[in-house]
Design a protein around this motif. Structure first.
Motif, PDB file in Angstrom:
ATOM      1  N   GLN A 165       0.684  -1.228   0.095  1.00  0.00           N
ATOM      2  CA  GLN A 165      -0.002  -0.017  -0.044  1.00  0.00           C
ATOM      3  C   GLN A 165       0.792   1.412   0.097  1.00  0.00           C
ATOM      4  O   GLN A 165       0.633   2.371  -0.711  1.00  0.00           O
ATOM      5  CB  GLN A 165      -1.031  -0.282   1.267  1.00  0.00           C
ATOM      6  N   ASN A 166       1.837   1.128   0.681  1.00  0.00           N
ATOM      7  CA  ASN A 166       2.881   2.359   0.853  1.00  0.00           C
ATOM      8  C   ASN A 166       3.503   2.564  -0.568  1.00  0.00           C
ATOM      9  O   ASN A 166       3.576   3.719  -1.177  1.00  0.00           O
ATOM     10  CB  ASN A 166       3.947   2.334   1.757  1.00  0.00           C
ATOM     11  N   ARG A 167       3.821   1.518  -1.187  1.00  0.00           N
ATOM     12  CA  ARG A 167       4.467   1.838  -2.680  1.00  0.00           C
ATOM     13  C   ARG A 167       3.454   2.324  -3.528  1.00  0.00           C
ATOM     14  O   ARG A 167       3.692   3.133  -4.402  1.00  0.00           O
ATOM     15  CB  ARG A 167       4.833   0.348  -3.048  1.00  0.00           C
ATOM     16  N   GLN A 168       2.244   1.802  -3.384  1.00  0.00           N
ATOM     17  CA  GLN A 168       0.933   2.111  -4.157  1.00  0.00           C
ATOM     18  C   GLN A 168       0.801   3.875  -4.133  1.00  0.00           C
ATOM     19  O   GLN A 168       0.634   4.654  -4.827  1.00  0.00           O
ATOM     20  CB  GLN A 168      -0.272   1.302  -4.032  1.00  0.00           C
ATOM     21  N   ALA A 169       0.813   4.098  -2.841  1.00  0.00           N
ATOM     22  CA  ALA A 169       0.578   5.491  -2.417  1.00  0.00           C
ATOM     23  C   ALA A 169       1.603   6.360  -2.958  1.00  0.00           C
ATOM     24  O   ALA A 169       1.511   7.478  -3.420  1.00  0.00           O
ATOM     25  CB  ALA A 169       0.639   5.761  -0.952  1.00  0.00           C
ATOM     26  N   ASP A 170       2.950   5.939  -2.937  1.00  0.00           N
ATOM     27  CA  ASP A 170       3.985   6.525  -3.539  1.00  0.00           C
ATOM     28  C   ASP A 170       3.799   6.645  -5.228  1.00  0.00           C
ATOM     29  O   ASP A 170       4.163   8.033  -5.687  1.00  0.00           O
ATOM     30  CB  ASP A 170       5.474   5.964  -3.353  1.00  0.00           C
ATOM     31  N   ARG A 171       3.463   5.701  -5.714  1.00  0.00           N
ATOM     32  CA  ARG A 171       3.230   5.971  -7.245  1.00  0.00           C
ATOM     33  C   ARG A 171       2.052   6.834  -7.368  1.00  0.00           C
ATOM     34  O   ARG A 171       2.098   7.433  -8.392  1.00  0.00           O
ATOM     35  CB  ARG A 171       2.661   4.473  -7.865  1.00  0.00           C
ATOM     36  N   ASP A 172       0.698   6.614  -6.753  1.00  0.00           N
ATOM     37  CA  ASP A 172      -0.265   7.719  -6.530  1.00  0.00           C
ATOM     38  C   ASP A 172       0.127   9.173  -6.584  1.00  0.00           C
ATOM     39  O   ASP A 172      -0.378   9.989  -7.334  1.00  0.00           O
ATOM     40  CB  ASP A 172      -1.459   7.349  -5.705  1.00  0.00           C
TER      41      ASP A 172
ATOM     42  N   GLU B 285       1.171  14.322  -8.917  1.00  0.00           N
ATOM     43  CA  GLU B 285       1.937  15.430  -9.131  1.00  0.00           C
ATOM     44  C   GLU B 285       2.033  15.657 -10.646  1.00  0.00           C
ATOM     45  O   GLU B 285       1.880  16.926 -11.152  1.00  0.00           O
ATOM     46  CB  GLU B 285       3.318  15.266  -8.660  1.00  0.00           C
ATOM     47  N   GLN B 286       2.193  14.636 -11.662  1.00  0.00           N
ATOM     48  CA  GLN B 286       2.286  14.690 -13.087  1.00  0.00           C
ATOM     49  C   GLN B 286       0.778  15.455 -13.444  1.00  0.00           C
ATOM     50  O   GLN B 286       0.933  15.980 -14.381  1.00  0.00           O
ATOM     51  CB  GLN B 286       2.402  13.344 -13.448  1.00  0.00           C
TER      52      GLN B 286
ATOM     53  N   MET C 183       0.712  18.774 -12.668  1.00  0.00           N
ATOM     54  CA  MET C 183       1.359  19.567 -13.833  1.00  0.00           C
ATOM     55  C   MET C 183       0.817  19.858 -15.041  1.00  0.00           C
ATOM     56  O   MET C 183       0.869  20.978 -15.550  1.00  0.00           O
ATOM     57  CB  MET C 183       2.915  19.225 -13.818  1.00  0.00           C
ATOM     58  N   THR C 184       0.338  18.737 -15.569  1.00  0.00           N
ATOM     59  CA  THR C 184      -0.461  18.686 -16.869  1.00  0.00           C
ATOM     60  C   THR C 184      -1.849  19.633 -16.697  1.00  0.00           C
ATOM     61  O   THR C 184      -2.099  20.329 -17.667  1.00  0.00           O
ATOM     62  CB  THR C 184      -1.078  17.153 -17.217  1.00  0.00           C
ATOM     63  N   THR C 185      -2.415  19.317 -15.710  1.00  0.00           N
ATOM     64  CA  THR C 185      -3.760  20.496 -15.543  1.00  0.00           C
ATOM     65  C   THR C 185      -3.189  21.847 -15.595  1.00  0.00           C
ATOM     66  O   THR C 185      -4.124  22.730 -16.170  1.00  0.00           O
ATOM     67  CB  THR C 185      -4.319  20.105 -14.233  1.00  0.00           C
TER      68      THR C 185
END
Length: 172
Positions: free
Chosen positions: A92-99, A104-105, A108-110
């Motif tokens: 879950q922590n790794r998924q939270a980091d990916r999320d 953030e991306q 930035m796109t928005t």
């Protein structure tokens, strides 16, 4: 003394701590956590417990695992749960980091899209102002009709016009 220099890597020291690749361990924990969350795992676990209970309830005492077989089953299930919980949390922590990175991306796109929309909005407003200053066909037609009406009104007030006199120099 090269050991005190910050621009040089430290020498490897022998330690008693195990060395592991955190990324590989994280991927493995995600695979395990993903498996623990499937119906297949529930079926396997249910089958294992059913076989354990039936074997120890119906088999002769000499073939059972232990004089207290269900205590050993409880121990096995407790060990499984004690390893499953941290593995699931790690995944879950790794998924939270990916999320977080994806968020953030997306942000930035928005922001980039919003800046483009604002630019295009300013351009459209500029074009509308420029078009407002242009003479349109209807405006020119209206002005010509207004001038024609003024000429007709002027001609009615003055009466019939006489042809201009010709000068002698014109007749030659």
């Amino acid at each position: 003394m090269a050991a005190n220099r910050l621009d040089q890597p430290r020498e490897l020291r022998r330690t008693f701590r195990p060395h592991y690749d955190p990324e590989a361990f994280g991927r493995l924990s995600e695979r395990i956590a993903r498996f623990l969350g499937t119906a297949r795992f529930l079926v396997y676990m249910t089958g294992f417990i059913a076989v354990w209970v039936l074997w120890n309830a119906l088999a002769p005492r000499s073939l059972t695992f232990d004089p207290y077989p269900f205590i050993f089953l409880t121990l096995i299930l407790s060990l499984q749960a004690s390893y499953a919980a941290p593995l699931i949390l790690l995944a879950q922590n790794r998924q939270a980091d990916r999320d977080r990175v994806q968020s953030e991306q997306d942000r930035m796109t928005t922001e980039r899209n919003q800046a483009e929309v604002e630019y295009l909005t300013r351009e459209i407003a500029g074009l509308r102002l420029a078009l407002g200053e242009l003479a349109t066909r209807d405006f020119i037609r209206g002005e010509l009709e207004h001038l024609f009406d003024e000429v007709l009104e002027s001609a009615r007030r003055e009466g019939p016009r006489r042809p201009p006199r010709r000068l002698e120099s014109d007749s030659e």
